[in-house]
Design a protein around this motif. Structure first.
Motif, short mmCIF file in Angstrom:
data_model
loop_
_atom_site.label_atom_id
_atom_site.label_comp_id
_atom_site.label_asym_id
_atom_site.label_seq_id
_atom_site.Cartn_x
_atom_site.Cartn_y
_atom_site.Cartn_z
N PRO A 26 0.81 -1.23 0.00
CA PRO A 26 0.00 0.00 0.00
C PRO A 26 0.84 1.27 0.00
O PRO A 26 0.49 2.25 -0.67
CB PRO A 26 -0.82 -0.12 1.28
CG PRO A 26 -0.88 -1.58 1.55
CD PRO A 26 0.41 -2.15 1.06
N THR A 27 1.95 1.27 0.71
CA THR A 27 2.79 2.47 0.77
C THR A 27 3.34 2.83 -0.60
O THR A 27 3.33 3.99 -1.02
CB THR A 27 3.95 2.24 1.76
OG1 THR A 27 3.41 1.82 3.01
CG2 THR A 27 4.77 3.49 1.94
N VAL A 28 3.83 1.82 -1.32
CA VAL A 28 4.40 2.06 -2.65
C VAL A 28 3.32 2.50 -3.62
O VAL A 28 3.51 3.46 -4.38
CB VAL A 28 5.12 0.79 -3.15
CG1 VAL A 28 5.54 0.94 -4.60
CG2 VAL A 28 6.33 0.47 -2.28
N LEU A 29 2.18 1.83 -3.60
CA LEU A 29 1.11 2.18 -4.54
C LEU A 29 0.54 3.58 -4.26
O LEU A 29 0.23 4.32 -5.20
CB LEU A 29 0.00 1.13 -4.48
CG LEU A 29 0.39 -0.24 -5.06
CD1 LEU A 29 -0.71 -1.24 -4.79
CD2 LEU A 29 0.66 -0.13 -6.54
N ILE A 30 0.42 3.94 -3.00
CA ILE A 30 -0.08 5.28 -2.67
C ILE A 30 0.92 6.34 -3.10
O ILE A 30 0.54 7.38 -3.67
CB ILE A 30 -0.41 5.37 -1.17
CG1 ILE A 30 -1.64 4.52 -0.86
CG2 ILE A 30 -0.64 6.82 -0.75
CD1 ILE A 30 -1.93 4.35 0.61
N SER A 31 2.22 6.09 -2.88
CA SER A 31 3.20 7.09 -3.29
C SER A 31 3.28 7.22 -4.80
O SER A 31 3.46 8.32 -5.33
CB SER A 31 4.58 6.75 -2.70
OG SER A 31 5.04 5.53 -3.23
N ILE A 32 3.10 6.13 -5.53
CA ILE A 32 3.05 6.20 -7.00
C ILE A 32 1.82 6.99 -7.45
O ILE A 32 1.90 7.82 -8.35
CB ILE A 32 3.06 4.79 -7.62
CG1 ILE A 32 4.43 4.14 -7.43
CG2 ILE A 32 2.70 4.84 -9.11
CD1 ILE A 32 4.47 2.68 -7.84
N ILE A 56 0.24 9.33 -5.78
CA ILE A 56 0.46 10.75 -5.48
C ILE A 56 1.40 11.38 -6.50
O ILE A 56 1.16 12.49 -6.99
CB ILE A 56 1.00 10.92 -4.04
CG1 ILE A 56 -0.09 10.55 -3.04
CG2 ILE A 56 1.47 12.34 -3.80
CD1 ILE A 56 0.41 10.48 -1.60
N SER A 57 2.47 10.66 -6.84
CA SER A 57 3.43 11.18 -7.83
C SER A 57 2.78 11.39 -9.18
O SER A 57 3.02 12.40 -9.86
CB SER A 57 4.61 10.23 -7.97
OG SER A 57 5.31 10.12 -6.77
N LEU A 58 1.96 10.43 -9.61
CA LEU A 58 1.28 10.57 -10.90
C LEU A 58 0.29 11.74 -10.88
O LEU A 58 0.19 12.49 -11.87
CB LEU A 58 0.55 9.28 -11.26
CG LEU A 58 1.45 8.13 -11.72
CD1 LEU A 58 0.62 6.85 -11.89
CD2 LEU A 58 2.14 8.48 -13.02
N CYS A 59 -0.42 11.89 -9.79
CA CYS A 59 -1.37 13.01 -9.70
C CYS A 59 -0.65 14.35 -9.72
O CYS A 59 -1.13 15.30 -10.34
CB CYS A 59 -2.22 12.87 -8.44
SG CYS A 59 -3.46 11.57 -8.60
N ARG A 60 0.48 14.44 -9.06
CA ARG A 60 1.23 15.69 -9.08
C ARG A 60 1.75 16.00 -10.47
O ARG A 60 1.78 17.16 -10.89
CB ARG A 60 2.38 15.63 -8.09
CG ARG A 60 1.93 15.77 -6.66
CD ARG A 60 3.09 15.80 -5.71
NE ARG A 60 2.61 15.92 -4.34
CZ ARG A 60 3.33 15.63 -3.28
NH1 ARG A 60 4.57 15.20 -3.42
NH2 ARG A 60 2.82 15.75 -2.08
N GLY A 78 -4.44 4.72 -5.09
CA GLY A 78 -3.43 3.79 -4.58
C GLY A 78 -3.99 2.85 -3.54
O GLY A 78 -3.68 1.65 -3.52
N THR A 79 -4.82 3.38 -2.66
CA THR A 79 -5.45 2.55 -1.63
C THR A 79 -6.38 1.53 -2.26
O THR A 79 -6.41 0.36 -1.84
CB THR A 79 -6.21 3.42 -0.63
OG1 THR A 79 -5.31 4.39 -0.08
CG2 THR A 79 -6.81 2.59 0.48
N ALA A 80 -7.14 1.94 -3.27
CA ALA A 80 -8.06 1.01 -3.93
C ALA A 80 -7.30 -0.11 -4.63
O ALA A 80 -7.68 -1.29 -4.54
CB ALA A 80 -8.93 1.77 -4.93
#
Length: 98
Positions: free
Chosen positions: A31-37, A39-43, A56-58
């Motif tokens: 979950p940590t890796v997917l959420i950070s990815i 966030i990075s894509l959204c930014r 990422g959580t989903a």
């Protein structure tokens, strides 16, 4: 019941355990890796980072659910190695025979 080697018919076989693929997939799809990815894509696309957190959580939740419900829950594929001839083979056991 311990299996017999199909090559040399020896009963001295060892079960092989290989958990490296499972831990690697769990690390890469944590979950940590997917959420950070997310966030990075959204930014990078100028979208609010909360969307990346939710996405990422989903995805992490779907991955964890697919890991707990295997594709073939009735079957277990075990791999063995013969100590005499070093032949490697696999068998499929149902839960009833375990």
């Amino acid at each position: 019941m311990k299996p017999v080697c199909p090559h040399c018919k020896s009963s001295s076989v060892d079960e092989m355990t290989d958990g490296t693929n499972h831990t690697m997939n769990e690390t890469l799809l944590s979950p940590t890796v997917l959420i950070s990815i997310g966030i990075s894509l959204c930014r990078s696309f100028n979208v609010h980072p909360a969307v990346g957190v939710i996405a990422g959580t989903a995805i992490a939740t779907l991955f964890k659910m697919s890991q707990s419900n295997n594709a073939l829950p009735m079957l277990i594929n075990k791999q063995y190695r013969c100590e005499d001839c070093t032949h490697m083979f696999s068998t499929i056991h149902s839960f009833d025979s375990i």
